[in-house]
Scaffold this active site. Structure first.
Site, short mmCIF file in Angstrom:
data_model
loop_
_atom_site.label_atom_id
_atom_site.label_comp_id
_atom_site.label_asym_id
_atom_site.label_seq_id
_atom_site.Cartn_x
_atom_site.Cartn_y
_atom_site.Cartn_z
N GLY A 33 -4.29 -2.97 2.47
CA GLY A 33 -5.26 -2.25 1.37
C GLY A 33 -4.93 -1.11 0.74
N ASN A 34 -5.81 -0.46 0.08
CA ASN A 34 -5.58 0.85 -0.59
C ASN A 34 -6.94 1.42 -0.67
OD1 ASN A 34 -6.69 0.57 -3.47
ND2 ASN A 34 -5.37 -1.35 -3.32
#
Ligand code: CTP
Ligand code: CA
Length: 236
Positions: A33-34
């Protein structure tokens, strides 16, 4: 009071906005993810609705309290998890939109294979995760663009200085074929997860068409001003 004072310059405009960050599954309990919170995209949706637009907000992995700011009778919220889901949802939303804004942070790569069962230490060794590149969603939206449709991209950069920031942004704008590009500088302490933001907006000719800093809502307002200016100069 703010709602009463808001201009209704986007009345009748249909817009699609993506917000948040994609998650690419590794196994049933893990993902790549980020750090995107979705706040800037949510502010763009809320501002557009306040100014009279009808909005489809494609929300990817946005916390409930953040998403609550987009609640408005003219905002329809659709959710997506991975880049592939976001691509489908945005293709649908863009099919009848006058303006499309890709504010979501899309994972550039995803694991080649998603394990049905949790990776465990029992299998021994340190796993290596093989990655494959995700399709470029905004580039596909540009390729499928309706006549007159305006497409806005975002870029989060970690440049050496301001000149490099703008130069990188111009290259990205051309590579993607977007009409407007909103560029912000991010870092460990800036941009992501914070309430405030600072951006430059590149216009269709690559010149700076707007600049804003402050709350994400103030930035959203400046982005819609630039969109509104571009739409009215196209009509004349
Ligand atoms: N974007 C997209 N699909 C992707 C990657 C990015 O639609 N697979 C969109 C983002 O939503 C954003 C714009 O493209 O509007 C720029 O994203 P960015 O990550 O800055 O661009 P990249 O081409 O991935 O370049 P970089 O190597 O700098 O990450
Ligand atoms: Ca990227």
């Amino acid at each position: 009071a703010q709602a009463l004072l808001a201009p209704r310059d986007l009345e009748g405009l249909r817009v699609a906005v993506s917000a948040g960050g994609t998650r690419e599954p590794i196994d049933p309990v893990r993902f790549l993810g980020n750090r995107s919170s979705g706040r800037q995209g949510v502010a763009l949706a809320a501002e557009a609705a306040a100014r009279g637009a009808s909005v489809v907000l494609v929300a990817t992995n946005i916390a409930g309290d953040v998403l609550a700011d987009a609640r408005h009778p003219s905002v329809r919220i659709v959710t997506a998890g991975s880049a592939a889901e976001l691509a489908d949802a945005m293709a649908d939303a863009a099919a009848d939109a006058d303006v499309v804004i890709m504010a979501a942070a899309v994972a550039d790569y995803r694991p080649v294979a998603v394990s049905d069962r949790k990776l465990t230490k029992e299998s021994g060794g340190i796993p290596s995760i093989e990655l494959v590149e995700n399709a470029d969603i905004v580039a596909s939206l540009v390729a499928a663009r309706r006549p007159g449709q305006l497409i806005v991209g975002f870029a989060a950069e970690t440049p050496e200085d301001q000149d490099e920031l703008i130069a990188r942004a111009r290259r990205k704008q051309q590579r993607k074929g977007v009409d407007l590009l909103v560029v912000n500088e991010v870092g460990w302490e800036r941009g992501f997860e914070s309430a405030d933001n600072a951006v430059h907006v590149l216009g269709p000719d690559g010149a700076i068409a707007g600049e804003a800093s402050g709350t994400k809502r103030a930035v959203a307002s400046a982005v819609w001003d630039a969109v509104s200016d571009t739409l009215s100069s196209d009509r004349t």
